[in-house]
Design an enzyme around this catalytic site. Structure first.
Site, mmCIF file in Angstrom:
data_model
loop_
_atom_site.group_PDB
_atom_site.id
_atom_site.type_symbol
_atom_site.label_atom_id
_atom_site.label_comp_id
_atom_site.label_asym_id
_atom_site.label_seq_id
_atom_site.Cartn_x
_atom_site.Cartn_y
_atom_site.Cartn_z
ATOM 1 N N TYR A 98 0.860 -1.188 0.000
ATOM 2 C CA TYR A 98 0.000 0.000 0.000
ATOM 3 C C TYR A 98 0.890 1.230 0.000
ATOM 4 O O TYR A 98 1.850 1.312 0.779
ATOM 5 C CB TYR A 98 -0.895 -0.001 1.250
ATOM 6 C CG TYR A 98 -1.724 1.259 1.377
ATOM 7 C CD1 TYR A 98 -3.018 1.309 0.865
ATOM 8 C CD2 TYR A 98 -1.203 2.399 1.985
ATOM 9 C CE1 TYR A 98 -3.782 2.461 0.957
ATOM 10 C CE2 TYR A 98 -1.954 3.557 2.073
ATOM 11 C CZ TYR A 98 -3.238 3.586 1.559
ATOM 12 O OH TYR A 98 -3.985 4.728 1.646
ATOM 13 N N GLU A 178 -3.703 7.359 -4.132
ATOM 14 C CA GLU A 178 -3.555 6.095 -3.417
ATOM 15 C C GLU A 178 -3.303 4.961 -4.400
ATOM 16 O O GLU A 178 -4.085 4.775 -5.339
ATOM 17 C CB GLU A 178 -4.835 5.817 -2.624
ATOM 18 C CG GLU A 178 -4.757 4.575 -1.773
ATOM 19 C CD GLU A 178 -6.091 4.263 -1.120
ATOM 20 O OE1 GLU A 178 -6.232 4.495 0.079
ATOM 21 O OE2 GLU A 178 -7.003 3.802 -1.834
#
Ligand code: GDP
Ligand code: MN
Length: 352
Positions: A98, A178
């Site tokens: 991530y 993101e």
């Protein structure tokens, strides 16, 4: 404004970052023939969690591709029906990380946020790594990321990612970028497997080239008091101001001004509720809609849908008047909501 995955990936690619080879098709279009299988078919809707809801499918043949495109085209995800699908060459995944960039308003800085276990379960992870990124500290950030991800040999590559992401973020007036997952392929490459980007609507005047599939919501939203206890949603600036005043006159601290303009779609209602959810002390939301040309029953449908999606909302106090108000009120009642006849009784109910 939230970009779709393919739009965000185009900006990543422009910044020199790796994304899988892919093509876009419109729902209903003829299928392109793919150069090789497997491929991944991905629904292009502006929400996350598509994988868990059937919006991302790996296919191994022309036949499977046809079936997946058909299914995903017809699948509405969190209230969004896709207009576009992204078909990408599948990656041989070794690991998923991530990585995101967010604005840290408290420090007037941009933070990079990372976790070594990315992918669909990332929401349940703890211990995110957070550090400021400045455009001149990418080397240090790259080393930290390499250590965090257990990729010691890739500090230089990760520094390059950090630098390019920073440039992509600032150049595009981004408020959130993101990448989840950031994929390490079995060949040892890093590729953005998914990307979400939110651009700052207020900067649109600087970007005449901003032409995206989902237009910005024509909301005007202002936080009046971040500790306010009563939030408001109204249509039309005049009514929105009057609603704020009425809340104040009734003895409450109004938290915000929000004019949803001439439309209350699921997207605008959800956007409104999401914004209000950022205000920590709000215990009541007053929704004051006057239907002229605009239909109250459409507002009611949007409220019901958004409320179902966001179950932890503060109590709603709803007043609808004008065009199709009766139908709207009936609809809200069947969903357990009790709208008020006028704003005064709405505000009185909050007090009690
Ligand atoms: P989201 O659920 O909306 O965040 O959609 P993602 O694009 O993140 O996809 C969800 C999951 O699908 C990822 O975490 C991957 O595990 C998987 N996935 C996505 N792209 C690929 C791919 O090219 N190959 C393989 N094998 N899996 C993929
Ligand atoms: Mn994802």
């Amino acid at each position: 404004m939230k970009l779709l995955e393919y739009e965000a990936k185009a900006l990543l690619q422009k910044a020199g970052l790796n994304v899988a080879d892919g093509r876009i098709i419109n729902v209903g279009d003829q299928l392109p023939s793919m150069p090789a299988f497997p491929v991944v078919v991905k629904s292009q809707v502006p929400v996350g969690g598509r994988g868990k809801l059937g919006g991302v499918t790996l296919v191994n043949s022309e036949k499977e591709l046809t079936a997946a495109v058909k299914n995903i085209s017809a699948l509405s995800i969190k209230g969004y029906a896709p207009k576009t699908l992204l078909i990408e060459q599948a990656l041989a995944i070794d690991r998923e990380f991530y990585l995101s960039l967010v604005i840290n308003r408290g420090n007037a800085a941009i933070d990079i946020v990372a976790h070594p276990d990315g992918g669909m379960e990332v929401e349940s992870q703890k211990g995110f790594f957070v550090t400021p990124i400045t455009g001149s500290n990418a080397d240090t950030v790259g080393e930290s990321l390499a250590e965090l991800f257990g990729l010691e040999g890739k500090a230089f590559l990760l520094a390059e990612w950090a630098q390019k992401l920073y440039e992509c973020f600032t150049k595009n007036d981004t408020t959130l970028l993101e990448i989840n997952p950031l994929i390490l392929t079995k060949q040892g490459e890093l590729v953005a497997g998914d990307c979400k980007m939110t651009l700052d609507d207020a900067a649109a005047f600087r970007h005449p080239d901003w032409q995206f599939e989902t237009p910005p919501a024509d909301n005007s939203y202002v936080v009046l008091n971040k500790n306010g206890t009563v939030a408001t949603i109204a249509n039309g600036a005049g009514l929105a101001m009057a609603t704020v005043d009425a809340v104040g006159n009734a003895g409450f601290t109004p938290a915000n001004f929000l004019d949803i303009g001439g439309s209350a779609t699921l997207a605008t209602m959800r956007d409104s509720f999401e914004k209000i959810s950022q205000l920590p002390n709000v215990t009541a939301i007053v929704i004051n809609i006057f239907g002229g040309i605009f239909r109250c029953d459409i507002a009611a449908e949007a409220i019901i849908a958004a409320k179902q999606e966001l179950p932890n909302l503060p109590e709603l106090y709803i007043r609808l008047s004008g065009n199709r108000a009766e139908q709207a009120i009936a609809l809200l009642k069947t969903h357990g909501m009790q709208p008020f006849a006028d704003l005064k009784s709405c505000l009185k109910a909050i007090k009690s």
